[in-house]
Design a protein around this motif. Sequence first.
Motif, PDB file in Angstrom:
ATOM      1  N   ASP A 129       0.843  -1.202   0.000  1.00 53.59           N
ATOM      2  CA  ASP A 129       0.000   0.000   0.000  1.00 53.59           C
ATOM      3  C   ASP A 129       0.878   1.252   0.000  1.00 53.59           C
ATOM      4  OD1 ASP A 129      -2.673   0.561  -0.276  1.00 53.59           O
ATOM      5  OD2 ASP A 129      -3.092   0.692   1.877  1.00 53.59           O
ATOM      6  N   LEU A 130       1.986   1.216   0.746  1.00 52.85           N
ATOM      7  CA  LEU A 130       2.904   2.366   0.762  1.00 52.85           C
ATOM      8  C   LEU A 130       3.553   2.561  -0.605  1.00 52.85           C
ATOM      9  CD1 LEU A 130       4.650   2.049   4.253  1.00 52.85           C
ATOM     10  CD2 LEU A 130       2.953   3.758   3.535  1.00 52.85           C
ATOM     11  N   ASN A 131       3.834   1.470  -1.317  1.00 52.67           N
ATOM     12  CA  ASN A 131       4.386   1.592  -2.670  1.00 52.67           C
ATOM     13  C   ASN A 131       3.343   2.133  -3.644  1.00 52.67           C
ATOM     14  OD1 ASN A 131       6.960   0.738  -2.072  1.00 52.67           O
ATOM     15  ND2 ASN A 131       6.581  -1.411  -2.591  1.00 52.67           N
ATOM     16  N   ARG A 132       2.076   1.817  -3.380  1.00 58.04           N
ATOM     17  CA  ARG A 132       0.979   2.271  -4.252  1.00 58.04           C
ATOM     18  C   ARG A 132       0.749   3.760  -4.110  1.00 58.04           C
ATOM     19  NH1 ARG A 132      -4.531   3.119  -3.701  1.00 58.04           N
ATOM     20  NH2 ARG A 132      -4.420   2.635  -1.472  1.00 58.04           N
ATOM     21  N   CYS A 133       0.663   4.232  -2.845  1.00 51.20           N
ATOM     22  CA  CYS A 133       0.522   5.670  -2.621  1.00 51.20           C
ATOM     23  C   CYS A 133       0.890   6.032  -1.184  1.00 51.20           C
ATOM     24  CB  CYS A 133      -0.876   6.163  -2.961  1.00 51.20           C
ATOM     25  SG  CYS A 133      -2.146   5.587  -1.863  1.00 51.20           S
ATOM     26  N   THR A 134       1.318   7.267  -1.002  1.00 51.72           N
ATOM     27  CA  THR A 134       1.740   7.744   0.315  1.00 51.72           C
ATOM     28  C   THR A 134       0.520   8.199   1.107  1.00 51.72           C
ATOM     29  OG1 THR A 134       3.808   8.469  -0.678  1.00 51.72           O
ATOM     30  CG2 THR A 134       3.266   9.390   1.477  1.00 51.72           C
ATOM     31  N   PRO A 135       0.358   7.709   2.358  1.00 50.10           N
ATOM     32  CA  PRO A 135      -0.776   8.164   3.172  1.00 50.10           C
ATOM     33  C   PRO A 135      -0.758   9.687   3.369  1.00 50.10           C
ATOM     34  CG  PRO A 135       0.249   6.250   4.186  1.00 50.10           C
ATOM     35  CD  PRO A 135       1.146   6.667   3.052  1.00 50.10           C
ATOM     36  N   VAL A 136      -1.912  10.274   3.509  1.00 46.85           N
ATOM     37  CA  VAL A 136      -2.035  11.724   3.679  1.00 46.85           C
ATOM     38  C   VAL A 136      -1.201  12.172   4.882  1.00 46.85           C
ATOM     39  CG1 VAL A 136      -3.654  13.601   4.206  1.00 46.85           C
ATOM     40  CG2 VAL A 136      -4.336  11.765   2.634  1.00 46.85           C
ATOM     41  N   GLY A 137      -0.344  13.153   4.670  1.00 48.42           N
ATOM     42  CA  GLY A 137       0.466  13.710   5.761  1.00 48.42           C
ATOM     43  C   GLY A 137       1.794  13.010   5.996  1.00 48.42           C
ATOM     44  N   TRP A 138       2.049  11.889   5.316  1.00 41.99           N
ATOM     45  CA  TRP A 138       3.314  11.165   5.507  1.00 41.99           C
ATOM     46  C   TRP A 138       4.390  11.731   4.587  1.00 41.99           C
ATOM     47  CZ3 TRP A 138       3.720   5.341   6.898  1.00 41.99           C
ATOM     48  CH2 TRP A 138       2.768   5.028   7.887  1.00 41.99           C
ATOM     49  N   ALA A 140       8.313  11.190   2.799  1.00 36.78           N
ATOM     50  CA  ALA A 140       9.077  10.058   2.256  1.00 36.78           C
ATOM     51  C   ALA A 140       9.904   9.400   3.361  1.00 36.78           C
ATOM     52  CB  ALA A 140       9.980  10.529   1.125  1.00 36.78           C
ATOM     53  N   GLU A 141      10.395  10.211   4.308  1.00 33.23           N
ATOM     54  CA  GLU A 141      11.201   9.675   5.419  1.00 33.23           C
ATOM     55  C   GLU A 141      10.358   8.759   6.300  1.00 33.23           C
ATOM     56  OE1 GLU A 141      11.158  13.058   4.607  1.00 33.23           O
ATOM     57  OE2 GLU A 141      12.994  12.707   3.451  1.00 33.23           O
ATOM     58  N   ARG A 142       9.133   9.171   6.564  1.00 36.24           N
ATOM     59  CA  ARG A 142       8.258   8.344   7.405  1.00 36.24           C
ATOM     60  C   ARG A 142       7.949   7.012   6.716  1.00 36.24           C
ATOM     61  NH1 ARG A 142       2.542   9.907  10.400  1.00 36.24           N
ATOM     62  NH2 ARG A 142       2.119   7.801  11.131  1.00 36.24           N
ATOM     63  N   VAL A 143       7.761   7.061   5.412  1.00 36.53           N
ATOM     64  CA  VAL A 143       7.521   5.830   4.651  1.00 36.53           C
ATOM     65  C   VAL A 143       8.733   4.911   4.779  1.00 36.53           C
ATOM     66  CG1 VAL A 143       7.194   4.856   2.327  1.00 36.53           C
ATOM     67  CG2 VAL A 143       5.910   6.907   3.028  1.00 36.53           C
ATOM     68  N   GLN A 144       9.929   5.481   4.585  1.00 35.51           N
ATOM     69  CA  GLN A 144      11.155   4.675   4.671  1.00 35.51           C
ATOM     70  C   GLN A 144      11.325   4.096   6.078  1.00 35.51           C
ATOM     71  OE1 GLN A 144      12.874   3.806   2.104  1.00 35.51           O
ATOM     72  NE2 GLN A 144      14.674   2.849   3.015  1.00 35.51           N
ATOM     73  N   PHE A 147       9.268   1.033   6.486  1.00 34.73           N
ATOM     74  CA  PHE A 147       9.941  -0.127   5.877  1.00 34.73           C
ATOM     75  C   PHE A 147      11.010  -0.689   6.810  1.00 34.73           C
ATOM     76  CE2 PHE A 147       7.809   0.871   1.962  1.00 34.73           C
ATOM     77  CZ  PHE A 147       7.837  -0.294   1.212  1.00 34.73           C
ATOM     78  N   LEU A 148      11.820   0.203   7.402  1.00 35.95           N
ATOM     79  CA  LEU A 148      12.901  -0.227   8.306  1.00 35.95           C
ATOM     80  C   LEU A 148      12.339  -0.962   9.516  1.00 35.95           C
ATOM     81  CD1 LEU A 148      15.217   2.913   8.271  1.00 35.95           C
ATOM     82  CD2 LEU A 148      15.958   0.571   7.805  1.00 35.95           C
ATOM     83  N   TRP A 149      11.308  -0.389  10.120  1.00 35.23           N
ATOM     84  CA  TRP A 149      10.691  -1.000  11.297  1.00 35.23           C
ATOM     85  C   TRP A 149      10.018  -2.321  10.942  1.00 35.23           C
ATOM     86  CZ3 TRP A 149       5.234  -1.377  11.771  1.00 35.23           C
ATOM     87  CH2 TRP A 149       4.805  -1.941  12.980  1.00 35.23           C
ATOM     88  N   ALA A 150       9.283  -2.338   9.816  1.00 38.35           N
ATOM     89  CA  ALA A 150       8.606  -3.572   9.390  1.00 38.35           C
ATOM     90  C   ALA A 150       9.628  -4.688   9.183  1.00 38.35           C
ATOM     91  CB  ALA A 150       7.804  -3.324   8.110  1.00 38.35           C
ATOM     92  N   CYS A 151      10.793  -4.342   8.663  1.00 42.24           N
ATOM     93  CA  CYS A 151      11.844  -5.346   8.441  1.00 42.24           C
ATOM     94  C   CYS A 151      12.296  -5.948   9.770  1.00 42.24           C
ATOM     95  CB  CYS A 151      13.013  -4.711   7.697  1.00 42.24           C
ATOM     96  SG  CYS A 151      14.285  -5.899   7.252  1.00 42.24           S
ATOM     97  N   GLU A 152      12.404  -5.113  10.792  1.00 42.46           N
ATOM     98  CA  GLU A 152      12.794  -5.605  12.122  1.00 42.46           C
ATOM     99  C   GLU A 152      11.730  -6.561  12.680  1.00 42.46           C
ATOM    100  OE1 GLU A 152      15.773  -5.190  13.664  1.00 42.46           O
ATOM    101  OE2 GLU A 152      16.199  -4.355  11.683  1.00 42.46           O
TER     102      GLU A 152
END
Length: 179
Positions: A129-138, A140-144, A147-152
């Motif tokens: 979903d993040l690759n599809r579109c960026t949530p309102v107010g997010w 690029a750093e928050r998106v990244q 990803f980092l946290w999800a990987c952990e």
Amino acid sequence: MNSEAVLLLETVHFAAEKHRNQRRKDTEQTPYINHPIGVARILSHEGGVMDVEVLQAALLHDTVEDTDTSIAEIQATFGPVVARIVQEVTDDKSLPKQERKRQQVEHAPHCSPQAKLVKMADKLYNLRDLNRCTPVGWTAERVQEYFLWACEVVKGLRGTNSVLEEKLDELFKQRGVQL
Ligand SMILES: Nc1nc2c(ncn2[C@@H]2O[C@H](COP(=O)(O)OP(=O)(O)O)[C@@H](OP(=O)(O)OP(=O)(O)O)[C@H]2O)c(=O)[nH]1
Ligand SMILES: [Mn+2]
């Protein structure tokens, strides 16, 4: 019709009623229920998961965290196995966000295999979903950072479903996230 199909219909109906007023954070304000349905579908269609209680828990996985639903209600309606899986994937929303995120990383390796499946499919859906579109107010750093946290978190879920793990790995690789 077989009884498992009936159970899944009952479960998706329950989740849709609970999430009826919620929308995703995308610009189109997609109905929230698209997410739990998509998580269950990742498990069935991509992960090859046939365990109906896992698919039910996937449909219900955000009801306790994000709506007025209690675990007791899930237990009374869908039984103790589904209720236990939903409990395992429910964050304690009374905690500060950073602490909640930290606890997900810490708790992931101790989850049951069924809860690990739901957690992996949840992350896979949200990362796509993040690759599809960026949530309102997010930003690029928050998106990244997500990803980092999800990987952990995913590191603690490994050894559960190789298909889902490979699909997650590919997304982390595309983002340059260290496995
Ligand atoms: N990518 C994406 N996520 C959205 C969108 N709308 C709602 N969400 C939800 O937002 C959560 C991720 O946002 P965060 O800011 O990290 O978390 P928070 O909602 O708990 O504050 C996910 O919750 P979750 O499913 O409970 O998972 P988790 O992040 O706690 O594992 C995800 O389902 C959207 O349009 N795109
Ligand atoms: Mn979710």
